[in-house]
Scaffold this active site. Structure first.
Site, mmCIF file in Angstrom:
data_model
loop_
_atom_site.group_PDB
_atom_site.id
_atom_site.type_symbol
_atom_site.label_atom_id
_atom_site.label_comp_id
_atom_site.label_asym_id
_atom_site.label_seq_id
_atom_site.Cartn_x
_atom_site.Cartn_y
_atom_site.Cartn_z
ATOM 1 N N ASP A 17 0.849 -1.183 0.000
ATOM 2 C CA ASP A 17 0.000 0.000 0.000
ATOM 3 C C ASP A 17 0.889 1.240 0.000
ATOM 4 O O ASP A 17 1.691 1.447 0.915
ATOM 5 C CB ASP A 17 -0.915 0.012 1.224
ATOM 6 C CG ASP A 17 -1.803 1.242 1.214
ATOM 7 O OD1 ASP A 17 -2.906 1.151 0.656
ATOM 8 O OD2 ASP A 17 -1.373 2.297 1.732
ATOM 9 N N GLY A 18 0.774 2.038 -1.032
ATOM 10 C CA GLY A 18 1.662 3.175 -1.232
ATOM 11 C C GLY A 18 1.595 4.216 -0.130
ATOM 12 O O GLY A 18 2.620 4.749 0.297
ATOM 13 N N ASP A 35 -0.182 2.548 -9.768
ATOM 14 C CA ASP A 35 -0.964 1.741 -10.707
ATOM 15 C C ASP A 35 -1.864 0.829 -9.889
ATOM 16 O O ASP A 35 -1.737 -0.381 -9.911
ATOM 17 C CB ASP A 35 -0.038 0.941 -11.630
ATOM 18 C CG ASP A 35 -0.785 0.300 -12.790
ATOM 19 O OD1 ASP A 35 -1.960 0.641 -13.005
ATOM 20 O OD2 ASP A 35 -0.199 -0.550 -13.464
#
Length: 179
Positions: A17-18, A35
């Protein structure tokens, strides 16, 4: 493995999870790629101004963020892309959109992948980007070909008055997916 990513010790990839990763790690990145969006579902916490401020703080000088999203730039299928664009513009001075299509008759109302590129510095001429991309492709021939996406950069006005800036308090991404 699935994206023909070059095997190069200079490249570091983190897959998780960014937002959580960037909140915990203070590393500065040349490029942050997002993305994580589907055509029918968006993790809203990766769309907000607060998230993009975190992204901006984790970029190295001269770095940028590239986001792959799906939608149109005009018409009934454009609200989400235009809200993303507006939100990116609230954080970054330069925001570019590269529609990914291979049709000479493509229209801004067409529902396609849109690469949103945001950075601190000014936009570069398409000819310079194409030249640099050809150099990269010569070193990594299996990398996806972005030539058409660079050529098709959308340099016209993207209207945003009727869409919100997405924030942690208000990010109606699901509602923006449908007209």
């Amino acid at each position: 493995r699935f994206f023909a990513f070059p095997d190069d010790s200079r490249l570091r990839v983190k897959v998780q999870d960014g937002r959580r990763y960037l909140a915990r790690d203070r590393t500065r990145w040349d490029v942050i790629a997002i993305d994580a969006f589907y055509s029918d579902a968006i993790p809203f916490h990766l769309t907000t101004r607060e998230f993009l401020e975190l992204v901006r703080n984790r970029l190295a000088p001269g770095g940028g963020v590239v986001t792959n999203a799906i939608g149109a730039l005009r018409g009934p299928d454009s609200k989400l892309i235009r809200a993303l664009y507006r939100t990116y513009r609230s954080v970054f001075p330069t925001v570019l959109v590269h529609p990914v299509h291979d049709s000479p008759s493509w229209e801004p109302t067409g529902y396609v992948n849109q690469l949103i590129v945001a950075m601190e510095g000014p936009a570069q001429a398409k000819s310079l980007l194409l030249e640099r991309w050809q150099e990269i492709r010569s070193r990594a021939p299996l990398a996806p070909d972005l030539t058409d996406a660079i050529r098709h950069r959308y340099d016209r006005l993207i209207p945003v008055r009727d869409v919100p800036t997405l924030t942690d308090d208000y990010a109606p991404t699901d509602a923006l997916l449908v007209d």
